[in-house]
Write a protein that holds these residues in place. Structure first.
Motif, PDB file in Angstrom:
ATOM      1  N   ALA A   1      82.997  53.423   4.554  1.00  0.00           N
ATOM      2  CA  ALA A   1      81.702  53.451   4.119  1.00  0.00           C
ATOM      3  C   ALA A   1      80.709  53.106   5.175  1.00  0.00           C
ATOM      4  O   ALA A   1      79.684  53.887   5.129  1.00  0.00           O
ATOM      5  N   ILE A   2      81.083  52.163   6.218  1.00  0.00           N
ATOM      6  CA  ILE A   2      80.331  52.051   7.276  1.00  0.00           C
ATOM      7  C   ILE A   2      80.311  53.197   8.186  1.00  0.00           C
ATOM      8  O   ILE A   2      78.966  53.481   8.553  1.00  0.00           O
ATOM      9  N   ARG A   3      81.295  53.768   8.620  1.00  0.00           N
ATOM     10  CA  ARG A   3      81.284  54.934   9.291  1.00  0.00           C
ATOM     11  C   ARG A   3      80.205  56.140   8.751  1.00  0.00           C
ATOM     12  O   ARG A   3      79.468  56.953   9.341  1.00  0.00           O
ATOM     13  N   GLU A   4      80.475  56.307   7.357  1.00  0.00           N
ATOM     14  CA  GLU A   4      79.746  57.125   6.673  1.00  0.00           C
ATOM     15  C   GLU A   4      78.131  56.827   6.579  1.00  0.00           C
ATOM     16  O   GLU A   4      77.270  57.704   6.861  1.00  0.00           O
ATOM     17  N   LEU A   5      77.745  55.519   6.631  1.00  0.00           N
ATOM     18  CA  LEU A   5      76.418  55.057   6.641  1.00  0.00           C
ATOM     19  C   LEU A   5      75.993  55.381   8.042  1.00  0.00           C
ATOM     20  O   LEU A   5      74.718  55.972   8.275  1.00  0.00           O
ATOM     21  N   GLU A   6      76.844  55.072   9.101  1.00  0.00           N
ATOM     22  CA  GLU A   6      76.319  55.366  10.589  1.00  0.00           C
ATOM     23  C   GLU A   6      76.028  57.042  10.655  1.00  0.00           C
ATOM     24  O   GLU A   6      75.095  57.493  11.459  1.00  0.00           O
ATOM     25  N   HIS A   7      76.773  57.783  10.189  1.00  0.00           N
ATOM     26  CA  HIS A   7      76.784  59.145  10.100  1.00  0.00           C
ATOM     27  C   HIS A   7      75.396  59.565   9.208  1.00  0.00           C
ATOM     28  O   HIS A   7      74.790  60.454   9.998  1.00  0.00           O
ATOM     29  N   ARG A   8      75.225  59.041   8.076  1.00  0.00           N
ATOM     30  CA  ARG A   8      74.061  59.539   7.360  1.00  0.00           C
ATOM     31  C   ARG A   8      72.652  58.947   8.136  1.00  0.00           C
ATOM     32  O   ARG A   8      71.802  59.558   7.732  1.00  0.00           O
ATOM     33  N   LEU A   9      72.916  57.912   8.719  1.00  0.00           N
ATOM     34  CA  LEU A   9      71.706  57.557   9.337  1.00  0.00           C
ATOM     35  C   LEU A   9      71.335  58.507  10.925  1.00  0.00           C
ATOM     36  O   LEU A   9      70.351  58.214  11.386  1.00  0.00           O
ATOM     37  N   GLY A  10      72.118  59.400  10.985  1.00  0.00           N
ATOM     38  CA  GLY A  10      72.052  60.306  12.035  1.00  0.00           C
ATOM     39  C   GLY A  10      72.847  59.714  13.277  1.00  0.00           C
ATOM     40  O   GLY A  10      72.549  59.862  14.339  1.00  0.00           O
ATOM     41  N   ASN A  11      74.208  59.455  13.126  1.00  0.00           N
ATOM     42  CA  ASN A  11      74.990  59.175  14.102  1.00  0.00           C
ATOM     43  C   ASN A  11      74.601  57.916  14.859  1.00  0.00           C
ATOM     44  O   ASN A  11      74.717  57.674  16.191  1.00  0.00           O
ATOM     45  N   VAL A  12      74.103  56.861  14.110  1.00  0.00           N
ATOM     46  CA  VAL A  12      73.726  55.674  14.723  1.00  0.00           C
ATOM     47  C   VAL A  12      74.681  54.789  14.748  1.00  0.00           C
ATOM     48  O   VAL A  12      75.520  54.530  13.587  1.00  0.00           O
ATOM     49  N   SER A  13      75.073  53.896  15.977  1.00  0.00           N
ATOM     50  CA  SER A  13      76.264  53.185  16.096  1.00  0.00           C
ATOM     51  C   SER A  13      75.436  51.853  15.431  1.00  0.00           C
ATOM     52  O   SER A  13      74.576  51.326  16.113  1.00  0.00           O
ATOM     53  N   LEU A  14      76.189  51.462  14.464  1.00  0.00           N
ATOM     54  CA  LEU A  14      75.590  49.944  14.095  1.00  0.00           C
ATOM     55  C   LEU A  14      76.504  48.751  14.395  1.00  0.00           C
ATOM     56  O   LEU A  14      76.128  47.670  14.304  1.00  0.00           O
ATOM     57  N   LEU A  15      77.680  49.084  14.615  1.00  0.00           N
ATOM     58  CA  LEU A  15      78.867  47.871  15.142  1.00  0.00           C
ATOM     59  C   LEU A  15      79.522  48.220  16.338  1.00  0.00           C
ATOM     60  O   LEU A  15      79.809  49.520  16.801  1.00  0.00           O
ATOM     61  N   ASP A  16      79.613  47.127  17.290  1.00  0.00           N
ATOM     62  CA  ASP A  16      80.499  47.405  18.574  1.00  0.00           C
ATOM     63  C   ASP A  16      81.722  47.011  18.103  1.00  0.00           C
ATOM     64  O   ASP A  16      82.075  45.765  18.061  1.00  0.00           O
ATOM     65  N   ARG A  17      82.488  47.999  17.802  1.00  0.00           N
ATOM     66  CA  ARG A  17      83.804  47.824  17.197  1.00  0.00           C
ATOM     67  C   ARG A  17      84.934  47.510  18.681  1.00  0.00           C
ATOM     68  O   ARG A  17      85.815  47.139  18.336  1.00  0.00           O
ATOM     69  N   ARG A  18      84.481  47.618  19.494  1.00  0.00           N
ATOM     70  CA  ARG A  18      85.572  47.289  20.908  1.00  0.00           C
ATOM     71  C   ARG A  18      85.750  45.766  20.819  1.00  0.00           C
ATOM     72  O   ARG A  18      86.308  45.041  21.765  1.00  0.00           O
ATOM     73  N   ARG A  19      84.688  44.764  20.413  1.00  0.00           N
ATOM     74  CA  ARG A  19      84.768  43.478  20.484  1.00  0.00           C
ATOM     75  C   ARG A  19      85.239  42.734  19.222  1.00  0.00           C
ATOM     76  O   ARG A  19      84.982  43.304  18.189  1.00  0.00           O
ATOM     77  N   ARG A  20      85.972  41.587  19.528  1.00  0.00           N
ATOM     78  CA  ARG A  20      86.158  40.796  18.133  1.00  0.00           C
ATOM     79  C   ARG A  20      85.693  39.301  18.596  1.00  0.00           C
ATOM     80  O   ARG A  20      85.807  38.762  19.727  1.00  0.00           O
ATOM     81  N   PRO A  21      84.822  38.830  17.772  1.00  0.00           N
ATOM     82  CA  PRO A  21      84.470  39.461  16.484  1.00  0.00           C
ATOM     83  C   PRO A  21      83.453  40.387  16.597  1.00  0.00           C
ATOM     84  O   PRO A  21      82.951  40.791  17.783  1.00  0.00           O
ATOM     85  N   LEU A  22      83.659  41.598  15.677  1.00  0.00           N
ATOM     86  CA  LEU A  22      82.570  42.563  15.575  1.00  0.00           C
ATOM     87  C   LEU A  22      81.098  42.064  16.095  1.00  0.00           C
ATOM     88  O   LEU A  22      80.684  41.048  15.642  1.00  0.00           O
ATOM     89  N   GLN A  23      80.395  42.776  17.008  1.00  0.00           N
ATOM     90  CA  GLN A  23      79.083  42.671  17.278  1.00  0.00           C
ATOM     91  C   GLN A  23      78.257  43.673  16.641  1.00  0.00           C
ATOM     92  O   GLN A  23      78.865  44.840  16.743  1.00  0.00           O
TER      93      GLN A  23
END
Length: 102
Positions: A39-61
């Protein structure tokens, strides 16, 4: 185009932003981690391929865009619920002219 974004998308994102973890957010929501992540990836896509989360870091940023949505998201949710409440109130009272139509 932002067509197809739902309150569910926003709530899922806000839970992940607050928890800084998809797994922990899924534990408190009525969904599982894979559905939440999708759902988060879908939201990012629907916003125009906007990245909302930095998934490379833990905890997520949150990215700068994610920080913006997190800041504004709770107010968006409150406004939406306020409008829905007003619509229900108008409908319950049968006040068809409340919108100012002539």
């Amino acid at each position: 185009m932002i067509q197809g974004i739902s309150l569910r998308h926003l709530r899922f994102f806000l839970a992940v932003a607050q928890e800084a973890s998809v797994r922990r957010a899924a534990e408190r929501l009525p969904t599982d981690a894979s559905n939440l992540s999708r759902a988060i990836r879908e939201l990012e896509h629907r916003l125009g391929n906007v990245s909302l989360l930095d998934r490379r870091r833990r905890p997520l940023q949150l990215t700068p865009a994610g920080l913006t949505l997190a800041r504004q998201g709770r107010e968006l949710e409150r406004q939406f619920l306020r409008v829905v409440g007003e619509l229900r109130s108008v409908d319950a009272h049968g006040d068809a002219d409340a919108g100012g139509r002539e």
